[in-house]
Enzyme design. Sequence first.
Site, PDB file in Angstrom:
ATOM      1  N   ARG A 147       0.851  -1.192   0.000  1.00 34.02           N
ATOM      2  CA  ARG A 147       0.000   0.000   0.000  1.00 34.02           C
ATOM      3  C   ARG A 147       0.887   1.243   0.000  1.00 34.02           C
ATOM      4  O   ARG A 147       1.084   1.898   1.008  1.00 34.02           O
ATOM      5  CB  ARG A 147      -0.965  -0.033   1.179  1.00 34.02           C
TER       6      ARG A 147
ATOM      7  N   GLN B 174      -1.289   2.315  -5.894  1.00 34.90           N
ATOM      8  CA  GLN B 174      -2.703   2.493  -5.571  1.00 34.90           C
ATOM      9  C   GLN B 174      -3.613   1.986  -6.690  1.00 34.90           C
ATOM     10  O   GLN B 174      -4.655   1.372  -6.427  1.00 34.90           O
ATOM     11  CB  GLN B 174      -2.996   3.967  -5.285  1.00 34.90           C
TER      12      GLN B 174
ATOM     13  N   ASP C 295      -4.147  -1.931  -6.589  1.00 35.52           N
ATOM     14  CA  ASP C 295      -4.569  -2.515  -5.319  1.00 35.52           C
ATOM     15  C   ASP C 295      -5.945  -3.171  -5.433  1.00 35.52           C
ATOM     16  O   ASP C 295      -6.972  -2.494  -5.383  1.00 35.52           O
ATOM     17  CB  ASP C 295      -4.579  -1.421  -4.252  1.00 35.52           C
TER      18      ASP C 295
ATOM     19  N   SER D 263      -8.411  -2.763  -2.300  1.00 35.52           N
ATOM     20  CA  SER D 263      -9.139  -1.494  -2.237  1.00 35.52           C
ATOM     21  C   SER D 263     -10.271  -1.450  -3.246  1.00 35.52           C
ATOM     22  O   SER D 263     -11.395  -1.063  -2.920  1.00 35.52           O
ATOM     23  CB  SER D 263      -8.185  -0.318  -2.459  1.00 35.52           C
TER      24      SER D 263
ATOM     25  N   TYR E 202      -2.817  -0.933   7.458  1.00 42.26           N
ATOM     26  CA  TYR E 202      -3.810  -1.858   8.002  1.00 42.26           C
ATOM     27  C   TYR E 202      -3.938  -1.662   9.507  1.00 42.26           C
ATOM     28  O   TYR E 202      -3.036  -1.171  10.167  1.00 42.26           O
ATOM     29  CB  TYR E 202      -3.396  -3.318   7.725  1.00 42.26           C
TER      30      TYR E 202
END
Length: 375
Positions: free
Chosen positions: A121, A126, A129, A132, A229
């Site tokens: 992350r 991004q 991912d 997400s 996280y």
Amino acid sequence: MKIAVLREQAAGERRVAATPETVKKFIGLGANLAVEQGAGESASIADTDYAGAGAAVGDRASVLKDADIILGVQGPAVESLSGFKSGALLVAGLNPFGERAQVDSYAAVGLEALAMEFMPRITRAQSMDILSSQSNLSGYKAVLDAAAEYGRAFPMMMTAAGTVSAARAFIMGVGVAGLQAIATARRLGAQVSATDVRSATKEQIMSLGAKPIFVENVAGIEGEGSGGYASEMSEEYQKAQAELVSSHIAKQDIVITTALIPGRPAPRLISDAQIATMRPGSVIVDLAVEQGGNVEGAVAGEVVVRHGVKIVGHRNVPSRLAADTSALYSRNLFNFLSAFWDGEKKAPVLPDDDEIVQGIRLTQGGKVVNARLLG
């Protein structure tokens, strides 16, 4: 460079790892695309759509024959794979902790397995991912699932026959899924509150118009683990949180739990005793049910009733919105591979010292090489 797109064989999996949009993009990079017949059917994509985008559509054997890259949503069983080139890349969500034996089998047959859910992350990753992109729509769907099970309306309604009170919704865990759940519940007209172990999320909750519910006066506990996280909390914090949640949850109509800790069972957030304090007809949606569940009594794949409260435990929630989740997931895969694409070789080049590569590479040269699995 031949890229094979497989039809998912896991029960209930409706997503697909490439769409006509990403097929065209890969072809634009100089790759050849082969798509297994029916791969996109359950995501509302016809074989003719893939053919129209320039892909060859065929049976599994022909699609895999001489493949350099294999794209999937979930990790395919090794016995279903044959004919690929030695050292081929397998790019998918591979559940490395839960399916460790399967990871070993990928190494044994010479696949270089890349687990997309291990994507670091960091800023440049991004757009790659998958956690997400899929969690975003899971949070949205969780609210719709709650609304479908809830026997009342979400918004306040003023009518000639009287007023209908707004539903009270409580979101536990304010990651990507939780934030989307807050936004969706607000759009449906509910009064929304939310909590998280990470104190930094308080501003995010307020920015979406929800009320933050946080443990106060427990110094020095931020709950921020590696990579953004949540981490496991101290006994002191867990006790304080349980007391706070118990008093708040009894007043709620809808509760949605989203808390996960990578590589470990989901933390228990709601006990049977707390469920008993909720009024009959209330609904809890447990998005972590497949990792052991945040809610005592939740059952994966079922909607159960305890103390008059419905506990929703749908499996594979992203697959319940297969067309949209497939579109996002397939872009994640394209964004990853294209970031490492060598224009001259017309193939991806994965440097051993790259942070992203080190994060997601599970197997190489017939061995398991990922530090998180070996550690």
